[in-house]
Design an enzyme around this catalytic site. Structure first.
Site, PDB file in Angstrom:
ATOM      1  CD  GLU A  53     -12.033  25.063   6.356  1.00 22.73           C
ATOM      2  OE1 GLU A  53     -12.555  23.889   6.217  1.00 22.73           O
ATOM      3  OE2 GLU A  53     -11.005  25.147   7.011  1.00 22.73           O
ATOM      4  CD  GLU A  93      -8.937  29.321  10.769  1.00 18.27           C
ATOM      5  OE1 GLU A  93      -8.396  28.293  10.781  1.00 18.27           O
ATOM      6  OE2 GLU A  93     -10.024  29.241  10.878  1.00 18.27           O
TER       7      GLU A  93
HETATM    8  C1  GLA Z   1      -9.832  25.095   9.985  1.00 22.92           C
HETATM    9  C2  GLA Z   1     -10.903  25.779  10.892  1.00 22.92           C
HETATM   10  C3  GLA Z   1     -10.791  25.958  12.223  1.00 22.92           C
HETATM   11  C4  GLA Z   1      -9.582  24.854  12.845  1.00 22.92           C
HETATM   12  C5  GLA Z   1      -8.755  24.704  11.799  1.00 22.92           C
HETATM   13  C6  GLA Z   1      -7.746  23.448  12.515  1.00 22.92           C
HETATM   14  O1  GLA Z   1      -8.904  26.171   9.639  1.00 22.92           O
HETATM   15  O2  GLA Z   1     -11.365  26.968  10.329  1.00 22.92           O
HETATM   16  O3  GLA Z   1     -11.671  26.370  12.941  1.00 22.92           O
HETATM   17  O4  GLA Z   1     -10.565  23.827  12.940  1.00 22.92           O
HETATM   18  O5  GLA Z   1      -9.095  24.186  10.707  1.00 22.92           O
HETATM   19  O6  GLA Z   1      -7.791  23.955  13.955  1.00 22.92           O
END
Ligand code: GLA
Length: 347
Positions: A152, A259
């Protein structure tokens, strides 16, 4: 005993569900890509969750315990126990393991950026980053096949390419390439990923592309891009998702969905709702579309990981709206397949 009788005996022993087998995602997708799940150390204890993880998935990611803060809460004090549990489980069950994450501005303790209550120098922060990455990636060398190195780093809005994180403010944009270089030195065989969300938003996609292109042009050791895949019923469209996959892959990078979840809410929607059959069906159609796109691009996609196991609990419970329960995954609160599961496995 005659073989027929023993077969009947076996079925009696297994109970009434023995014939109505639930297919395993990892087997259904064996010719496409590994299917992963983000896990919590408590799920590694024997029980129904551990069984579901073993039968359905062939890749794991630690949801939290390998992040900077949880794994190095104080300078030089590493908390390995929880991460080790997940590594041991993956090894015992021949599952792949993704590492998450070596450099992120969140869930990172304050000590990282300060010394005697003052902001650390660039030199000191680079040293700390190197020490951290060498310790963590070094410990799991050969056991973790891919790392989310930087998470990020791109802002959601505005024209700036880089998010104003403490890493950026203190080190400058080179913190990103340094993190990749340290990770490569610590574990030369690990595949290294840049990971981010909102990768289908046109403006953010473009910025991420620029960031990646700079790294690739500079021959920084980067092998892939992680599309986090925190989606909802409206986003992304198939076309937007395809554009992200093909644009990033054109840089010669692997693409992974790291994710994945499909929230039944808009991001800050206040109204709480139960998962009605109608809502479950809408979610199932969205998952169906996503996996159609993933399968179509399986030459570029090298992994799809769900962010949590079942609707029993996920990071989207109470977040970002307090008191709001979400149902973002393929398995329900009892670990049973939802309509979305069946849409993902039937093709
Ligand atoms: C982001 C992070 C993850 C996690 C999510 C929420 O996507 O990369 O590690 O913290 O937020 O669970």
């Amino acid at each position: 005993m005659k073989p027929f009788l023993s077969l009947v005996g076996l079925l009696l022993l297994l109970g009434p569900n023995a014939l109505a087998q639930v297919p395993a995602l990892k087997i259904v997708y064996a010719d496409y890509f590994p299917i992963g799940v983000a896990v919590h150390p408590r799920m590694m204890e024997p029980g129904a969750e551990a069984e579901l993880i073993k039968t359905q998935f062939n890749s794991l990611t630690a949801e939290n315990v390998m992040k900077m803060g949880p794994i190095q809460p104080e300078e030089g004090k590493f908390a390995w126990e929880n991460a080790d549990k997940i590594v041991a489980f993956a090894q015992a069950n021949q599952q792949k393991l993704r590492g998450h994450t070596l450099c992120w501005h969140q869930q990172t303790p304050k000590w990282f950026f300060t010394k005697n209550d003052k902001t650390v120098s660039k030199k000191e922060l680079l040293k700390r980053l190197k020490t951290h990455i060498f310790a963590v990636a070094g410990r799991y060398k050969g056991k973790i096949y891919a790392w989310d190195v930087v998470n990020e780093a791109v802002p959601d809005t505005g024209i700036a390419l880089y998010r104003e994180t403490p890493f950026f403010k203190i080190i400058g944009e080179e913190y990103i390439e340094k993190a990749f270089e340290f990770a490569h030195q610590a574990d030369p065989k690990a595949l290294l990923f840049y990971n981010d969300y909102s990768t289908e938003n046109p403006a953010k996609r473009e910025k991420i592309y620029q960031l990646l292109k700079r790294l690739v042009d500079k021959k920084v050791p980067i092998h892939g891009i992680g599309l986090q895949g925190h989606y909802n019923l409206k986003n992304p469209s198939a076309a937007a998702l395809e554009e992200s996959i093909t644009k990033f892959a054109a840089l010669g990078l692997q693409v992974q969905i790291t994710e994945l979840d499909v929230s039944v809410y808009d991001w800050e929607e206040k109204e709480k709702k139960p998962l009605t059959p109608d809502l479950a069906a809408k979610q199932a159609q969205h998952y169906r579309m996503l996996f159609e796109v993933f399968r179509k691009h399986h030459d570029k996609i090298t992994g799809v990981t769900f962010w949590n196991l079942s609707d029993r609990s996920s990071w989207l419970d109470n977040f970002p709206v307090k008191g709001r329960k979400d149902y973002p995954l393929l398995f329900d609160e009892q670990g049973k397949p939802k309509p979305a599961f069946w849409e993902v496995v039937k093709f």
